[in-house]
Scaffold this motif. Structure first.
Motif, PDB file in Angstrom:
ATOM      1  N   SER A   1       2.556  15.264   2.073  1.00  0.00           N
ATOM      2  CA  SER A   1       1.391  14.378   2.072  1.00  0.00           C
ATOM      3  C   SER A   1       1.818  12.916   2.211  1.00  0.00           C
ATOM      4  O   SER A   1       1.238  12.151   2.984  1.00  0.00           O
ATOM      5  CB  SER A   1       0.600  14.578   0.785  1.00  0.00           C
ATOM      6  OG  SER A   1      -0.425  13.628   0.681  1.00  0.00           O
ATOM      7  N   PHE A   2       2.853  12.526   1.461  1.00  0.00           N
ATOM      8  CA  PHE A   2       3.323  11.142   1.540  1.00  0.00           C
ATOM      9  C   PHE A   2       3.887  10.833   2.925  1.00  0.00           C
ATOM     10  O   PHE A   2       3.602   9.781   3.500  1.00  0.00           O
ATOM     11  CB  PHE A   2       4.377  10.867   0.459  1.00  0.00           C
ATOM     12  CG  PHE A   2       4.936   9.486   0.531  1.00  0.00           C
ATOM     13  CD1 PHE A   2       4.184   8.392   0.158  1.00  0.00           C
ATOM     14  CD2 PHE A   2       6.224   9.267   0.993  1.00  0.00           C
ATOM     15  CE1 PHE A   2       4.687   7.105   0.235  1.00  0.00           C
ATOM     16  CE2 PHE A   2       6.743   7.994   1.076  1.00  0.00           C
ATOM     17  CZ  PHE A   2       5.977   6.905   0.693  1.00  0.00           C
TER      18      PHE A   2
ATOM     19  N   ARG B   1       0.749   5.385   9.204  1.00  0.00           N
ATOM     20  CA  ARG B   1       0.945   3.933   9.186  1.00  0.00           C
ATOM     21  C   ARG B   1       1.844   3.499  10.338  1.00  0.00           C
ATOM     22  O   ARG B   1       1.584   2.522  11.021  1.00  0.00           O
ATOM     23  CB  ARG B   1       1.546   3.525   7.840  1.00  0.00           C
ATOM     24  CG  ARG B   1       1.848   2.043   7.710  1.00  0.00           C
ATOM     25  CD  ARG B   1       0.605   1.159   7.802  1.00  0.00           C
ATOM     26  NE  ARG B   1      -0.361   1.491   6.810  1.00  0.00           N
ATOM     27  CZ  ARG B   1      -0.458   0.921   5.625  1.00  0.00           C
ATOM     28  NH1 ARG B   1       0.356  -0.040   5.309  1.00  0.00           N
ATOM     29  NH2 ARG B   1      -1.373   1.304   4.780  1.00  0.00           N
TER      30      ARG B   1
ATOM     31  N   LYS C   1       1.230  10.165   5.429  1.00  0.00           N
ATOM     32  CA  LYS C   1       0.679   8.810   5.316  1.00  0.00           C
ATOM     33  C   LYS C   1       1.617   7.787   5.959  1.00  0.00           C
ATOM     34  O   LYS C   1       1.158   6.849   6.624  1.00  0.00           O
ATOM     35  CB  LYS C   1       0.421   8.474   3.859  1.00  0.00           C
ATOM     36  CG  LYS C   1      -0.710   9.286   3.268  1.00  0.00           C
ATOM     37  CD  LYS C   1      -0.851   9.052   1.792  1.00  0.00           C
ATOM     38  CE  LYS C   1      -1.914   9.997   1.234  1.00  0.00           C
ATOM     39  NZ  LYS C   1      -1.999   9.942  -0.206  1.00  0.00           N
TER      40      LYS C   1
ATOM     41  N   ALA D   1       2.187   6.757  -6.714  1.00  0.00           N
ATOM     42  CA  ALA D   1       1.209   7.797  -7.047  1.00  0.00           C
ATOM     43  C   ALA D   1       1.788   9.193  -6.791  1.00  0.00           C
ATOM     44  O   ALA D   1       1.565  10.125  -7.572  1.00  0.00           O
ATOM     45  CB  ALA D   1      -0.063   7.594  -6.236  1.00  0.00           C
ATOM     46  N   THR D   2       2.548   9.328  -5.705  1.00  0.00           N
ATOM     47  CA  THR D   2       3.165  10.620  -5.397  1.00  0.00           C
ATOM     48  C   THR D   2       4.187  10.994  -6.456  1.00  0.00           C
ATOM     49  O   THR D   2       4.239  12.150  -6.915  1.00  0.00           O
ATOM     50  CB  THR D   2       3.831  10.569  -4.004  1.00  0.00           C
ATOM     51  OG1 THR D   2       2.853  10.237  -3.025  1.00  0.00           O
ATOM     52  CG2 THR D   2       4.461  11.894  -3.642  1.00  0.00           C
TER      53      THR D   2
ATOM     54  N   GLU E   1       0.828  -1.212   0.000  1.00  0.00           N
ATOM     55  CA  GLU E   1       0.000   0.000   0.000  1.00  0.00           C
ATOM     56  C   GLU E   1       0.862   1.262   0.000  1.00  0.00           C
ATOM     57  O   GLU E   1       0.596   2.210  -0.748  1.00  0.00           O
ATOM     58  CB  GLU E   1      -0.929  -0.007   1.210  1.00  0.00           C
ATOM     59  CG  GLU E   1      -1.926   1.129   1.192  1.00  0.00           C
ATOM     60  CD  GLU E   1      -2.906   1.047   2.344  1.00  0.00           C
ATOM     61  OE1 GLU E   1      -3.377   2.118   2.757  1.00  0.00           O
ATOM     62  OE2 GLU E   1      -3.182  -0.070   2.818  1.00  0.00           O
ATOM     63  N   LEU E   2       1.908   1.270   0.829  1.00  0.00           N
ATOM     64  CA  LEU E   2       2.805   2.421   0.827  1.00  0.00           C
ATOM     65  C   LEU E   2       3.556   2.531  -0.490  1.00  0.00           C
ATOM     66  O   LEU E   2       3.847   3.635  -0.965  1.00  0.00           O
ATOM     67  CB  LEU E   2       3.788   2.339   1.992  1.00  0.00           C
ATOM     68  CG  LEU E   2       3.262   2.783   3.344  1.00  0.00           C
ATOM     69  CD1 LEU E   2       4.333   2.634   4.404  1.00  0.00           C
ATOM     70  CD2 LEU E   2       2.768   4.208   3.300  1.00  0.00           C
ATOM     71  N   ARG E   3       3.866   1.402  -1.091  1.00  0.00           N
ATOM     72  CA  ARG E   3       4.544   1.421  -2.386  1.00  0.00           C
ATOM     73  C   ARG E   3       3.649   2.065  -3.443  1.00  0.00           C
ATOM     74  O   ARG E   3       4.108   2.867  -4.261  1.00  0.00           O
ATOM     75  CB  ARG E   3       4.922  -0.015  -2.787  1.00  0.00           C
ATOM     76  CG  ARG E   3       5.654  -0.118  -4.073  1.00  0.00           C
ATOM     77  CD  ARG E   3       7.006   0.515  -3.959  1.00  0.00           C
ATOM     78  NE  ARG E   3       7.675   0.452  -5.251  1.00  0.00           N
ATOM     79  CZ  ARG E   3       8.810   1.018  -5.501  1.00  0.00           C
ATOM     80  NH1 ARG E   3       9.433   1.676  -4.564  1.00  0.00           N
ATOM     81  NH2 ARG E   3       9.340   0.925  -6.680  1.00  0.00           N
ATOM     82  N   ARG E   4       2.351   1.736  -3.414  1.00  0.00           N
ATOM     83  CA  ARG E   4       1.404   2.350  -4.348  1.00  0.00           C
ATOM     84  C   ARG E   4       1.301   3.853  -4.100  1.00  0.00           C
ATOM     85  O   ARG E   4       1.229   4.653  -5.037  1.00  0.00           O
ATOM     86  CB  ARG E   4       0.039   1.686  -4.231  1.00  0.00           C
ATOM     87  CG  ARG E   4      -0.040   0.322  -4.901  1.00  0.00           C
ATOM     88  CD  ARG E   4      -1.477  -0.154  -5.020  1.00  0.00           C
ATOM     89  NE  ARG E   4      -2.128  -0.293  -3.721  1.00  0.00           N
ATOM     90  CZ  ARG E   4      -2.137  -1.392  -2.977  1.00  0.00           C
ATOM     91  NH1 ARG E   4      -1.509  -2.470  -3.409  1.00  0.00           N
ATOM     92  NH2 ARG E   4      -2.760  -1.436  -1.822  1.00  0.00           N
ATOM     93  N   GLU E   5       1.287   4.229  -2.809  1.00  0.00           N
ATOM     94  CA  GLU E   5       1.231   5.652  -2.463  1.00  0.00           C
ATOM     95  C   GLU E   5       2.468   6.384  -2.979  1.00  0.00           C
ATOM     96  O   GLU E   5       2.363   7.497  -3.498  1.00  0.00           O
ATOM     97  CB  GLU E   5       1.115   5.832  -0.949  1.00  0.00           C
ATOM     98  CG  GLU E   5      -0.206   5.402  -0.364  1.00  0.00           C
ATOM     99  CD  GLU E   5      -1.346   6.330  -0.743  1.00  0.00           C
ATOM    100  OE1 GLU E   5      -1.098   7.514  -1.068  1.00  0.00           O
ATOM    101  OE2 GLU E   5      -2.496   5.857  -0.722  1.00  0.00           O
ATOM    102  N   LEU E   6       3.626   5.779  -2.835  1.00  0.00           N
ATOM    103  CA  LEU E   6       4.854   6.396  -3.325  1.00  0.00           C
ATOM    104  C   LEU E   6       4.821   6.538  -4.840  1.00  0.00           C
ATOM    105  O   LEU E   6       5.183   7.588  -5.393  1.00  0.00           O
ATOM    106  CB  LEU E   6       6.077   5.579  -2.887  1.00  0.00           C
ATOM    107  CG  LEU E   6       7.422   6.087  -3.384  1.00  0.00           C
ATOM    108  CD1 LEU E   6       7.697   7.493  -2.850  1.00  0.00           C
ATOM    109  CD2 LEU E   6       8.522   5.132  -2.971  1.00  0.00           C
TER     110      LEU E   6
END
Length: 139
Positions: free
Chosen positions: A33-34, A41, A37, A14-15, A7-12
């Motif tokens: 923002s990242f 977590r 998050k 996306a960022t 999930e954090l990988r997807r967030e990164l």
């Protein structure tokens, strides 16, 4: 939280994609923002660990002092340590006598006694605490 959190990988990802689309002027906002998050977590994982640790402490306290083993272990562990050291004393004595004569035997037994004395000394403060007077006064 695993070292590789999908999930954090997807967030990164996306960022980074948003940064390439929006440009460097929004870089600090995206990074903030990242990181927020990531902090959320981490805080959630930390809270879970703290709750688990507190639950383990409460369980140990509810079981009472007889159930919890100190640094020297329970009576069975201490007894087993003594038995094992005596069983190992036989071949150690034989090796000492064969290689160095009576001096080797003395050194082997001094080592065995030393190891057992250190192990017993670890348990001694616990037994002293248990033998206090019922009034709670030391003396």
């Amino acid at each position: 939280m695993e070292a590789r959190d999908p999930e954090l990988r997807r967030e990164l990802d996306a960022t980074l994609k948003a940064r390439s689309e929006l440009g460097p002027e929004y870089e600090s906002a995206l990074i903030d923002s990242f990181l927020e998050k990531v902090e959320q977590r981490f805080a959630g994982t930390h809270d879970q660990r703290v709750r688990r640790h507190l639950a383990e402490q409460q369980t140990a306290a509810a079981r009472g002092p007889a159930q919890s083993a100190g640094p020297a272990g329970t009576f069975g562990e201490r007894f087993g340590f003594g038995v094992v050291s005596l069983v190992l004393a036989v071949p150690l004595s034989a090796i000492g006598v064969v290689n160095a004569g009576i001096e080797g035997l003395v050194v082997a037994w001094l080592g065995i006694v030393g190891v057992n004395a250190v192990h017993a000394a670890r348990a001694w403060p616990q037994t002293r605490r248990k033998q206090r007077s019922p009034s709670g006064w030391e003396g």
